[in-house]
Design a protein around this motif. Structure first.
Motif, short mmCIF file in Angstrom:
data_model
loop_
_atom_site.label_atom_id
_atom_site.label_comp_id
_atom_site.label_asym_id
_atom_site.label_seq_id
_atom_site.Cartn_x
_atom_site.Cartn_y
_atom_site.Cartn_z
N HIS A 132 -8.74 -0.78 -1.99
CA HIS A 132 -9.51 0.22 -1.92
C HIS A 132 -8.60 1.75 -2.22
O HIS A 132 -7.42 1.63 -2.08
CB HIS A 132 -9.80 0.66 -0.41
N ARG A 133 -9.20 2.80 -2.62
CA ARG A 133 -8.48 3.82 -2.59
C ARG A 133 -9.58 4.86 -1.47
O ARG A 133 -10.51 5.08 -1.61
CB ARG A 133 -8.66 4.72 -3.98
N LEU A 134 -8.61 5.41 -0.63
CA LEU A 134 -9.28 5.89 0.56
C LEU A 134 -8.81 7.21 0.86
O LEU A 134 -7.66 7.44 0.88
CB LEU A 134 -9.77 4.91 1.61
N LEU A 135 -9.69 7.87 1.74
CA LEU A 135 -9.26 9.16 2.40
C LEU A 135 -9.42 9.13 3.83
O LEU A 135 -10.62 8.42 4.26
CB LEU A 135 -10.02 10.29 1.84
N PHE A 136 -8.46 9.31 4.56
CA PHE A 136 -8.50 9.34 6.05
C PHE A 136 -8.52 10.67 6.39
O PHE A 136 -7.48 11.39 6.26
CB PHE A 136 -7.53 8.61 6.66
N ASP A 137 -9.71 11.21 6.85
CA ASP A 137 -9.94 12.91 7.08
C ASP A 137 -9.65 13.60 5.79
O ASP A 137 -9.13 13.22 4.96
CB ASP A 137 -9.09 13.43 8.20
N LEU A 138 -10.43 14.77 5.95
CA LEU A 138 -10.56 15.71 4.90
C LEU A 138 -10.01 17.06 5.15
O LEU A 138 -10.38 18.04 4.48
CB LEU A 138 -11.96 15.69 4.39
N GLY A 139 -9.21 17.26 6.29
CA GLY A 139 -8.82 18.70 6.39
C GLY A 139 -9.85 19.65 6.84
O GLY A 139 -11.07 19.37 6.91
N MET A 167 0.93 -1.04 -0.08
CA MET A 167 -0.14 -0.11 -0.01
C MET A 167 0.80 1.42 0.05
O MET A 167 2.14 1.14 0.19
CB MET A 167 -0.81 0.13 1.12
N LYS A 168 0.15 2.29 -0.39
CA LYS A 168 1.12 3.68 -0.31
C LYS A 168 0.11 4.67 0.53
O LYS A 168 -1.16 4.53 0.35
CB LYS A 168 1.44 4.13 -1.66
N ALA A 169 0.73 5.71 0.88
CA ALA A 169 -0.07 6.57 1.61
C ALA A 169 0.74 8.04 1.37
O ALA A 169 2.03 8.10 1.31
CB ALA A 169 0.05 6.58 3.12
N GLY A 215 -6.28 11.40 -7.82
CA GLY A 215 -7.54 11.45 -8.41
C GLY A 215 -8.71 11.06 -7.29
O GLY A 215 -8.98 10.12 -7.24
N LEU A 216 -9.30 12.04 -6.86
CA LEU A 216 -10.17 12.04 -5.78
C LEU A 216 -11.49 11.35 -6.11
O LEU A 216 -12.25 10.87 -5.18
CB LEU A 216 -10.29 13.25 -4.86
N GLU A 217 -11.64 11.55 -7.36
CA GLU A 217 -13.00 11.06 -8.02
C GLU A 217 -13.12 9.45 -7.97
O GLU A 217 -14.05 9.09 -8.05
CB GLU A 217 -13.21 11.69 -9.50
N LYS A 218 -11.73 9.06 -7.74
CA LYS A 218 -11.65 7.46 -7.93
C LYS A 218 -11.68 6.78 -6.15
O LYS A 218 -11.44 5.77 -6.01
CB LYS A 218 -10.40 7.15 -8.35
N VAL A 219 -11.70 7.71 -5.44
CA VAL A 219 -11.74 7.39 -3.80
C VAL A 219 -13.11 6.69 -3.56
O VAL A 219 -14.37 7.13 -3.82
CB VAL A 219 -11.83 8.61 -2.78
N ASP A 220 -13.37 5.62 -2.91
CA ASP A 220 -14.36 4.74 -2.74
C ASP A 220 -14.73 4.62 -1.43
O ASP A 220 -15.70 4.34 -0.94
CB ASP A 220 -14.06 3.22 -3.15
N THR A 221 -13.77 5.06 -0.46
CA THR A 221 -14.17 5.05 1.00
C THR A 221 -13.55 6.16 1.72
O THR A 221 -12.33 6.64 1.51
CB THR A 221 -13.41 3.86 1.76
N VAL A 222 -14.16 6.93 2.67
CA VAL A 222 -13.78 8.10 3.53
C VAL A 222 -13.88 7.67 4.94
O VAL A 222 -15.10 7.34 5.29
CB VAL A 222 -14.48 9.26 3.05
N ILE A 223 -12.99 7.88 5.72
CA ILE A 223 -12.90 7.79 7.22
C ILE A 223 -12.84 9.04 7.81
O ILE A 223 -11.70 9.75 7.50
CB ILE A 223 -12.00 6.92 7.66
N ILE A 224 -13.75 9.54 8.57
CA ILE A 224 -13.38 10.90 9.30
C ILE A 224 -13.11 10.42 10.76
O ILE A 224 -13.96 10.08 11.49
CB ILE A 224 -14.65 11.78 8.98
N LEU A 230 -5.20 12.39 4.67
CA LEU A 230 -4.34 11.19 4.16
C LEU A 230 -4.85 10.52 3.15
O LEU A 230 -5.93 9.85 3.14
CB LEU A 230 -3.90 10.27 5.37
N TYR A 231 -4.46 10.31 1.95
CA TYR A 231 -4.73 9.54 0.95
C TYR A 231 -4.24 8.18 0.86
O TYR A 231 -2.86 8.24 1.01
CB TYR A 231 -4.61 10.23 -0.44
N ILE A 232 -4.74 6.99 0.90
CA ILE A 232 -3.99 5.81 0.94
C ILE A 232 -4.70 4.92 -0.19
O ILE A 232 -5.92 4.72 -0.26
CB ILE A 232 -4.56 5.13 2.28
N GLU A 233 -3.59 4.08 -0.74
CA GLU A 233 -4.14 3.18 -1.69
C GLU A 233 -3.79 1.77 -1.12
O GLU A 233 -2.58 1.39 -0.66
CB GLU A 233 -3.20 3.25 -2.91
N THR A 234 -4.83 0.84 -1.13
CA THR A 234 -4.60 -0.61 -0.73
C THR A 234 -4.77 -1.33 -1.73
O THR A 234 -5.45 -1.02 -2.99
CB THR A 234 -5.24 -1.03 0.78
#
Length: 262
Positions: A30-37, A1-3, A52-61, A23-27
């Motif tokens: 998934h392509r996910l965002l942890f928090d949104l600032g 994975m990368k972050a 590419g945020l349009e490809k994000v499938d999961t967001v964790i706040i 934090l953007y994370i690729e596993t």
């Protein structure tokens, strides 16, 4: 994975720094965002970094403070498919008295009813790869930086804070501010034996800009050294606290625009 760090208090290159975390994370799954600032900063920096945020499938706040979820409304305008996982009580009012007078630092409550938002109450397994957990009960190594943070009942107990465990060959723990304490969070996560931990430790006292007392930092460093875990910190840890910890344990600072392969 990368972050890749999209929002953080310090930055490198062309990225814009901001008080907050994203934090953007690729596993593998998934392509996910942890928090949104706090605002649109995560969008601007993602563009500069080719994310590419349009490809994000999961967001964790991680919790109900604006510097972690203030960009939610902007994200929902951009991405109509991602599910946003957040504790239900994160949308309750939250305040800070760091500047003397109580000010609202919460999220927009109307966003709780958005169809992409998934409201949780406690621990939750998203799928085989992603698991969310909360921490309750007595805190060890209490951070005085939390003492100015309130909810409607008084001092915030941070029941609205959740952490992410990414399962895999090398399990990864992601925290937001670590308000419940990195020592307590790591203790609960230890059953998964995370090889990497990324997140803020909330050791910078907002009213003074100083770190929590040395005895607290010493205890935290001592507790964390017992784990076979690589620590990366950011955001609310503060430079003074980071410098102290870095002399006593293996830890690195992750700035906006920087990334890592795991």
């Amino acid at each position: 994975m990368k972050a890749i760090m999209l929002v953080e208090n310090q930055s490198v290159g062309e990225c814009k720094a901001a008080h907050g975390l994203s934090l953007y994370i690729e596993t593998p799954d998934h392509r996910l965002l942890f928090d949104l600032g706090p605002d649109r900063t995560f969008l601007e920096n993602a563009g500069k970094l080719g994310v590419g945020l349009e490809k994000v499938d999961t967001v964790i706040i991680s919790h109900g403070h604006y510097d972690h979820g203030g960009g939610l409304e902007e994200f929902l305008k951009l991405n109509s498919k991602a599910r946003v996982y957040i504790q239900k009580n994160a949308f309750e009012p939250h305040y800070s008295t760091a500047q003397g007078k109580a000010r609202n630092i919460g999220l927009k409550p109307e966003l709780a009813s958005h169809p992409q938002v998934v409201l949780l109450e406690g621990d939750f397994q998203i799928d085989r790869e992603l698991e969310l957990f909360t921490v309750t009960g007595q805190e060890n190594c209490h951070s005085q930086a939390n003492d100015v943070l309130l909810d409607e009942k008084g001092r915030d107990a941070f029941a609205h804070e959740q952490n992410l465990l990414i399962h895999g060959e090398n399990p990864v723990l992601i925290m937001g501010c670590g308000h419940k304490g990195v020592v307590n969070i790591m203790e609960k996560a230890s059953k998964w034996n995370p090889k990497v931990c990324i997140g803020g430790f909330h050791l910078n006292i907002p009213a003074t800009g100083k770190a929590v007392p040395p005895n607290v930092l010493e205890e935290i460093a001592g507790q964390l050294k017992k784990y076979d875990t690589r620590f990366y910190t950011c955001h609310c840890t503060g430079q003074e606290a980071y410098d102290y910890l870095a002399q006593r344990m293996k830890i690195q600072y992750l700035r906006c625009g920087e990334g890592l392969e795991i």
